[in-house]
Design an enzyme around this catalytic site. Structure first.
Site, PDB file in Angstrom:
ATOM      1  CB  CYS A  21      -0.901  -0.200   1.090  1.00  0.00           C
ATOM      2  SG  CYS A  21       0.155   0.602   2.612  1.00  0.00           S
ATOM      3  CB  CYS A  24       3.219  -0.512   3.275  1.00  0.00           C
ATOM      4  SG  CYS A  24       2.930  -0.521   4.824  1.00  0.00           S
ATOM      5  CB  CYS A 113      -0.611  -3.062   2.337  1.00  0.00           C
ATOM      6  SG  CYS A 113       0.902  -3.393   3.130  1.00  0.00           S
ATOM      7  CG  ASP A 348      -5.035  -9.376  66.682  1.00  0.00           C
ATOM      8  OD1 ASP A 348      -4.115  -9.768  67.990  1.00  0.00           O
ATOM      9  OD2 ASP A 348      -3.917  -9.426  65.973  1.00  0.00           O
TER      10      ASP A 348
END
Lengths: 533, 152
Positions: A21, A24, A113, A348
């Site tokens: 593509c 790219c 692509c 406690d």
């Protein structure tokens, strides 16, 4: 800003012809202009086609760059010159589509692509952005910025490498040097394109440090198939799969790609890569808000309330707990997934916490609401206090994660004061206990109490009783106020724990002593900051 | 013997009131935790992890495992008698009381508190069955009464 020059021509040629593509292609040509990538991909495609046809045309309308016009002209001239040079030398690209460039781009148009598998194509489009924003808005989070993170299928690294090796090979064949610039990373380019769009839809800026994360996981059906050759080439990079997960994790694939030799790669995988059959899938779109921290101090007025839920073998031994009484309201207001409660020490079940109370911090995980004014926090505090008489909270406020460290420091370093009601077997007179008031910095050796030995390691701890103050009640009872070092077991100091805490009240008074009641009078930590009422 | 149980499964082994050593007239000459050439209860290693770790298992791996008949110590009295004190329950030995080594009188003066013999932790699964196999205080006293009446 850089744009395409002559040296890029063979790269563009090769990649377009194999189905890469336009974005790219730009990445592999090291084009670093963010704005350029944001152009619609059809425009970019046209530009690239023009660029390839360029040698035939004198009048070039192409400029792949959005810089000032003067630069444009210079570059145009340069290109023309360059093109002539190329023809002069006869260094014509070997691909059949060299002349027109049209066939090259045809094979790219409309296909997925072969490098990004659609990430820089479909997944940059407005439709996808809308889909993501819909998910974000429906999740109903409160946020002022966002960070967008993507998880890409592992074979993208493989395809990236394949494309690169293909380009390298091509340049070598043409006898051309390969630029040493770094290829633009896929993720980076993707964020350049999608951030502004997300930002616009959501109405808030993108910020790498944001606590609100929108994450998308992409997957591809052919991941295993395409990565398979790596398992044969580098078997020790891959661990056996857990559950149904693929053995080809991103980390493992990257490791294998580092190890594998170029020749081996070229043997097993087409370079440049072939066109895929499928697009990536956006598997999950998730939102997550970073944790918020609420701190305060709690008082405990019940002698029948554990700090955390007391459950043995799935059976609850005592109803409720300090943690639950506080978290109930916070969870509802902050709309969090879960919480983590911590405090500066504990008491406690049967011990009360009086005075200013004990500092605590509540981490609220993935809260939907994060903004609260001081007023709202006050009201939240009141709501908690109204709901129970067993506990009360004060100084409720939002704090940072770093501030929690102050609280834990208090657990180990700061002093505590107590009030103990003590019984003795043999009678005592007033005079018998006054000497206790004069004892300062009494050193104790305490072996791990028997009552906690099943969950604490056996050890001897040295602790200090800083001061004591006695209050005579009758022949068998007196009250003792003590100020002690953090981590002192008070009950054991009174009854001696089978002689495993020395000295103890029994040994000091030469009698058998036992503790009837214990109260924490203060926890001497000056955090969180006191709030004015 | 006599056992003291805690809610958390820890057991403290002490001498029961009917034990000969606790009868009047007896003086303890020597207490020895060396059971055999290779085994001393004093060398029981219970390694601990830091307080923040919840993996209690690590602590127990080093400790000696005892069966009911495992001897804890041998006590000799001045009149020449020797008594072996047995574990009576199965479990890991956590500690033996070194205070009675330095002060043997403690064993007779405060047998059920400071004069205890040892602390043992049974396995989680065996905890219940062990408790059930022991006598309650009442049952013990009944046994003693029967013994006394049959003796006279």
């Amino acid at each position: 800003m850089s744009s395409l020059t002559e040296k890029d021509r063979p790269i563009v040629q090769l990649l377009l012809s194999t189905g890469t593509c336009p974005r790219c292609v730009l990445r592999f040509c090291c084009v670093g202009s963010q704005l350029l990538y944001r152009h619609p991909h059809q425009d970019l495609m046209k530009d690239l086609q023009e660029f390839l046809k360029n040698s035939q045309e004198k009048e070039d309308t192409v400029c792949l760059d959005v810089a000032d016009p003067p630069c444009k002209r210079i570059r145009l001239e340069h290109r023309e010159e360059g093109a002539d040079d190329l023809n002069h030398n006869g260094a014509i690209p070997q691909l059949p589509s060299a002349g027109t460039g049209n066939t090259a781009t045809e094979s790219s148009a409309g296909k997925v692509c072969n490098v990004c598998l659609g990430i820089l194509q479909e997944f940059c489009e407005a439709d996808f952005v809308k889909k993501v924003c819909q998910k974000v808005n429906s999740a109903d989070y409160q946020f002022t910025s966002f960070v967008f993170s993507v998880s890409l299928p592992p074979q993208l690294s493989v395809r990236e490498r394949a494309a690169w090796l293909g380009v390298k090979q091509q340049m070598r064949n043409l006898g051309l040097p390969l630029a040493k610039d770094d290829i633009v990373q896929l993720k980076e380019a993707y964020k350049w394109i999608i951030h502004p769009q997300l930002s616009e839809e959501l109405g808030v800026p993108a910020d790498g440090k944001s606590l609100f994360e929108v994450s998308v996981v992409f997957a591809h059906p052919e991941t295993d198939e395409e990565c398979h050759f790596l398992a044969t080439a580098c078997p020790d990079c891959f661990k056996p799969a857990k559950n149904k997960q693929s053995v080809f994790t991103r980390m493992a694939v990257i490791k294998a790609l580092e190890r594998i030799k170029e020749e081996d790669f070229l043997k097993h995988f087409p370079c440049p890569p072939s066109s895929p059959k499928n697009l990536c899938d956006a598997l999950e779109i998730q939102c997550n808000n970073g944790a918020v921290f609420v701190a305060g101090r709690y008082n405990k007025y019940s002698r029948n309330l554990p700090q955390t839920p007391w459950i043995i073998d799935g059976e609850r031994k005592l109803e409720s707990s300090v943690e639950e009484l506080i978290s109930e309201h916070l969870m509802a207001e902050f709309k969090a997934d879960s919480f983590n409660f911590s405090s500066s020490g504990r008491e406690d079940v049967d011990v009360r916490t009086l005075g200013n109370g004990r500092p605590f911090a509540m981490e609220l995980v993935n809260p939907r609401r994060i903004h609260f004014t001081a007023e709202e926090m006050k009201r939240l505090q009141q709501a908690i206090n109204d709901s129970s008489d067993k506990i009360q909270v004060r100084d409720l406020q939002l704090v940072t994660r770093e501030a929690i460290g102050r609280m834990k420091e208090g657990e180990e370093e700061k002093t505590k004061t107590y009030s103990a009601l003590i019984w003795t077997d043999k009678a005592i007179q007033r005079e018998d206990i006054t000497f206790l008031d004069d004892i300062k910095e009494l050193k104790l050796d305490q072996k791990t109490p028997l009552r906690v030995l099943h969950r604490r390691p056996l050890a001897v701890r040295c602790r200090l009783i800083h001061t004591m103050k006695s209050e005579y009640i009758d022949e068998h009872h007196f009250r003792l106020h003590l100020k002690t070092q953090a981590g002192t077991y008070i009950k054991e100091f009174v009854h001696g724990d089978f002689g495993r805490t020395k000295p103890n009240i029994g040994s000091l008074l030469n009698r058998t002593a036992d503790i009837l009641e214990l109260d924490v009078e203060s926890v001497d930590v000056d955090w969180p900051p006191t709030l004015a009422d | 013997f006599c056992l003291v149980f805690f809610f958390s499964r820890i057991c403290v082994i002490t001498l029961a009131e009917a034990h000969p050593l606790l009868q009047s007239g007896k003086t303890i000459k020597n207490i020895n935790y060396q059971i055999s050439a290779n085994c001393s209860r004093l060398q029981n290693k219970v390694s601990g992890k830091s307080k923040r770790t919840c993996l209690f298992i690590f602590q127990m791996q080093g400790a000696q495992f005892l069966t009911e008949l495992a001897p804890l110590c041998r006590i000799s009295s001045s009149d020449g008698e020797e008594y072996t004190i047995y574990s009576c329950i199965r479990g890991r030995l956590i500690e033996v009381n070194e205070n009675i080594l330095s002060n043997p009188a403690l064993l007779q003066e405060k047998p059920s508190t400071e004069g205890y013999i040892a602390v043992v932790l049974p396995k989680f699964e065996e905890s219940k069955s062990i408790t059930q196999g022991l006598l309650t205080r009442k049952e013990y006293e009944e046994v003693l009464m029967k013994r006394r009446s049959s003796a006279s």
